[in-house]
Scaffold this active site. Sequence first.
Site, PDB file in Angstrom:
ATOM      1  N   ASP A 101     -85.496  55.304  64.381  1.00  0.00           N
ATOM      2  CA  ASP A 101     -84.174  55.643  64.486  1.00  0.00           C
ATOM      3  C   ASP A 101     -83.645  56.152  66.277  1.00  0.00           C
ATOM      4  OD1 ASP A 101     -82.127  56.475  62.521  1.00  0.00           O
ATOM      5  OD2 ASP A 101     -81.410  57.545  64.763  1.00  0.00           O
TER       6      ASP A 101
ATOM      7  N   HIS B 151     -80.119  50.616  54.418  1.00  0.00           N
ATOM      8  CA  HIS B 151     -81.699  51.226  55.165  1.00  0.00           C
ATOM      9  C   HIS B 151     -81.686  52.341  54.289  1.00  0.00           C
ATOM     10  CE1 HIS B 151     -77.205  52.868  56.424  1.00  0.00           C
ATOM     11  NE2 HIS B 151     -78.698  54.246  57.189  1.00  0.00           N
TER      12      HIS B 151
ATOM     13  N   HIS C 256     -84.132  56.147  55.512  1.00  0.00           N
ATOM     14  CA  HIS C 256     -84.672  56.544  56.608  1.00  0.00           C
ATOM     15  C   HIS C 256     -86.208  57.039  56.505  1.00  0.00           C
ATOM     16  CE1 HIS C 256     -80.468  57.860  58.934  1.00  0.00           C
ATOM     17  NE2 HIS C 256     -80.439  57.340  57.591  1.00  0.00           N
TER      18      HIS C 256
HETATM   19  P1  5GP Z   1     -76.744  56.585  58.402  1.00  0.00           P
HETATM   20  O1  5GP Z   1     -75.887  57.965  57.901  1.00  0.00           O
HETATM   21  O2  5GP Z   1     -76.392  55.190  57.585  1.00  0.00           O
HETATM   22  O3  5GP Z   1     -77.712  56.599  56.842  1.00  0.00           O
HETATM   23  O4  5GP Z   1     -77.599  56.011  59.089  1.00  0.00           O
HETATM   24  C1  5GP Z   1     -77.482  55.411  60.219  1.00  0.00           C
HETATM   25  C2  5GP Z   1     -78.551  56.021  61.709  1.00  0.00           C
HETATM   26  O5  5GP Z   1     -78.738  54.475  62.558  1.00  0.00           O
HETATM   27  C3  5GP Z   1     -78.036  57.559  62.633  1.00  0.00           C
HETATM   28  O6  5GP Z   1     -79.428  57.745  62.018  1.00  0.00           O
HETATM   29  C4  5GP Z   1     -78.370  56.618  63.400  1.00  0.00           C
HETATM   30  O7  5GP Z   1     -78.748  57.771  64.106  1.00  0.00           O
HETATM   31  C5  5GP Z   1     -78.912  55.293  64.081  1.00  0.00           C
HETATM   32  N1  5GP Z   1     -78.140  54.300  64.284  1.00  0.00           N
HETATM   33  C6  5GP Z   1     -76.936  54.733  64.890  1.00  0.00           C
HETATM   34  N2  5GP Z   1     -76.661  52.779  65.628  1.00  0.00           N
HETATM   35  C7  5GP Z   1     -77.585  52.822  66.406  1.00  0.00           C
HETATM   36  C8  5GP Z   1     -78.560  52.066  66.955  1.00  0.00           C
HETATM   37  O8  5GP Z   1     -77.455  51.209  68.002  1.00  0.00           O
HETATM   38  N3  5GP Z   1     -79.718  51.733  67.382  1.00  0.00           N
HETATM   39  C9  5GP Z   1     -80.949  52.553  66.732  1.00  0.00           C
HETATM   40  N4  5GP Z   1     -82.090  52.205  66.684  1.00  0.00           N
HETATM   41  N5  5GP Z   1     -80.151  53.153  65.286  1.00  0.00           N
HETATM   42  C10 5GP Z   1     -78.725  53.737  65.265  1.00  0.00           C
END
Ligand code: 5GP
Length: 123
Positions: free
Chosen positions: A39, A110, A112
């Site tokens: 992340d 996804h 985490h």
């Molecule tokens: P969500 O809120 O959709 O469950 O989590 C999205 C996750 O993607 C967040 O923890 C954020 O830090 C991560 N993320 C967002 N943009 C990028 C990126 O460009 N590269 C990576 N490796 N992680 C990302």
Amino acid sequence: MTQLSPAIYDKENIFAKILRKEIPCDYILETEHSVVFQDISPKAKVHVLLIPKGSYIDSYDFYKNATDVEIIDFQKTFVKIVENKELYENGFRLIANSGYYGGQEVPHFHIHVLGKQKLSAPF
Ligand code: 5GP
């Protein structure tokens, strides 16, 4: 009824770009149907993201529409993360934010995986 979550997969989401290698990421491992990477904004000492290669918006879309092969690959890849990062002994957390109410920011399914430290209570 107001539709707050996307109904159609957005091919320009950031994880789709990572899968197409249009933008970089720190890869951890890759299987036939899944990819694991760091992340970009870690919330724990270990904070990795596991995504399917297929175009699934969220957990419901994935578990409803993915093939059994894709789903098994995803679950086996989760086991590899736990083993590769040595998370089992002290525990870890899985999070799958889904849709608008779930606070999902990136509309490609996804999970985490967070670990290697004591995490605060989620609720
Ligand atoms: P969500 O809120 O959709 O469950 O989590 C999205 C996750 O993607 C967040 O923890 C954020 O830090 C991560 N993320 C967002 N943009 C990028 C990126 O460009 N590269 C990576 N490796 N992680 C990302």
